[in-house]
Design an enzyme around this catalytic site. Structure first.
Site, short mmCIF file in Angstrom:
data_model
loop_
_atom_site.label_atom_id
_atom_site.label_comp_id
_atom_site.label_asym_id
_atom_site.label_seq_id
_atom_site.Cartn_x
_atom_site.Cartn_y
_atom_site.Cartn_z
N ARG A 121 7.80 5.42 2.01
CA ARG A 121 8.23 5.70 3.32
C ARG A 121 8.43 7.36 3.04
NH1 ARG A 121 10.69 1.30 6.68
NH2 ARG A 121 10.14 -0.63 5.62
N SER A 131 9.31 5.72 -2.79
CA SER A 131 9.36 4.87 -1.74
C SER A 131 8.03 5.45 -1.09
CB SER A 131 10.16 4.97 -1.10
OG SER A 131 10.18 4.20 0.38
N GLY A 190 0.87 -1.39 -0.11
CA GLY A 190 -0.03 -0.01 -0.03
C GLY A 190 0.61 1.30 0.16
N HIS A 223 4.62 2.18 -7.84
CA HIS A 223 3.78 1.21 -7.90
C HIS A 223 2.94 1.24 -9.43
CE1 HIS A 223 4.18 1.27 -3.61
NE2 HIS A 223 4.31 0.20 -3.63
N GLN A 236 15.63 -8.03 -2.75
CA GLN A 236 14.32 -8.78 -2.71
C GLN A 236 13.92 -9.26 -3.84
OE1 GLN A 236 10.49 -7.37 -0.69
NE2 GLN A 236 9.99 -6.44 -2.83
N GLU A 242 12.76 -2.73 -8.79
CA GLU A 242 14.24 -2.94 -8.62
C GLU A 242 14.90 -2.10 -7.50
OE1 GLU A 242 16.38 -1.97 -12.21
OE2 GLU A 242 15.60 -4.01 -13.10
#
Ligand code: PAF
Length: 287
Positions: free
Chosen positions: A189, A187, A31, A37, A155, A150
């Site tokens: 964040r 991001s 989210g 995204h 990950q 990327e």
């Protein structure tokens, strides 16, 4: 038409009925969606008949409870953004109870050593948590292709290793980092930073660019010292690591080999927010 499910059973039932003969693309997210995204979703739409996206903040991949509590949650806005791309999407927003029942625990994986460095060292247990939820989501959705950014480069390699080991017939598609106009990697964040702090956080990207510029004539060790000193002079950044890793095995390197592909990676804590970024580099010259 958009379909929105909260339970595995409903999602499975819908996909069983609607996805035969169709190619399915999957975009897992936590989210707080941003243009990074959106680029994954657009690519998934371009390459598949049916697109599924999940929004789930996975507790087992947070080794720091405060980080989990402070992780941004903007579900209404996320759904609005998704609908703007296409109303024809399947959205899965399960609860922690739905995904883990009473057992909020990670499984243990062998990620072929990819998890032993960088994020794996700095965030113990993180990749087992990522593996646990990604495996579960991939098994529920059974997509043909799944899309990962990327920015979380390690990950991405972990997920590729997971899919190979579990022999899941899923193609993992890696998508380039999307940046703000000043270069800051997008991001979720970033939303925890003020505009001034976001401008300042460009220091991370600038440091990566500088390291790449100097890589022709400097060894990885010299670059590491240079970047570490650069951050040490700035009081507001807590540099967790600057590393140069070979993209084949993700082991930090001590020397460059001609024509090999590397990733320069940084993690910092900046005003209590953990930020990561990376850039690719191919060593074309011998030192
Ligand atoms: O990259 C993320 O947002 C998460 O790590 C993922 C892949 C959705 C798993 O929780």
């Amino acid at each position: 038409m958009e379909r929105h499910f909260n339970t595995k059973e409903e999602l499975r039932a819908y996909l069983n009925f609607h996805s035969s003969e169709k190619s399915v693309g999957f975009v897992p997210t936590m989210g707080a969606l941003h243009q990074g995204h959106i680029s994954l979703l657009k690519r998934a739409f371009a390459e598949n008949d049916l697109v599924v996206s999940s929004i789930f903040v996975n507790p087992t991949q947070f080794n720091n409870q405060e980080d989990l509590i402070n992780y941004p949650s903007t579900l209404e806005n996320d759904l609005k953004l998704i609908r703007e791309i296409s109303k024809d999407i399947v959205v899965f927003t399960p609860s922690v109870q739905e995904m883990y029942q009473e057992n909020v625990q990670s499984k243990n994986y062998d990620f072929e050593g990819i998890d032993l460095h960088l994020e794996g060292l700095d965030r113990p247990g993180h990749f087992d948590g990522v593996g646990t939820i990604v495996e579960e989501l991939l098994r529920i959705v059974s997509p043909d292709k799944a899309y990962f950014g990327e920015k979380d480069f390690q990950q991405l390699l972990i997920v590729k290793s997971l899919v190979k080991q579990l022999q899941l017939p899923i193609e993992i598609i890696s998508c380039p980092i999307v940046r703000e106009s000043n270069g800051l990697a997008m991001s979720s964040r970033n939303s925890r930073l003020t505009e001034t702090q976001r401008d300042r956080a460009v220091f991370i990207y600038d440091s990566l660019v500088l390291a790449i510029e100097l890589a022709k004539n400097h060894s990885p060790q010299q670059l590491k010292e240079l970047i570490e000193n650069r951050f040490a002079k700035e009081g507001d950044f807590d540099l967790k690591y600057f590393e140069i890793a070979c993209v084949d095995n993700f082991i930090p390197v001590t020397e460059f080999i001609k024509n090999k592909h590397y990733r320069f990676l940084i993690a910092v804590v900046f005003h209590d927010v953990r930020l990561i970024d990376n850039i690719g580099y191919t060593h074309l010259e011998i030192n």
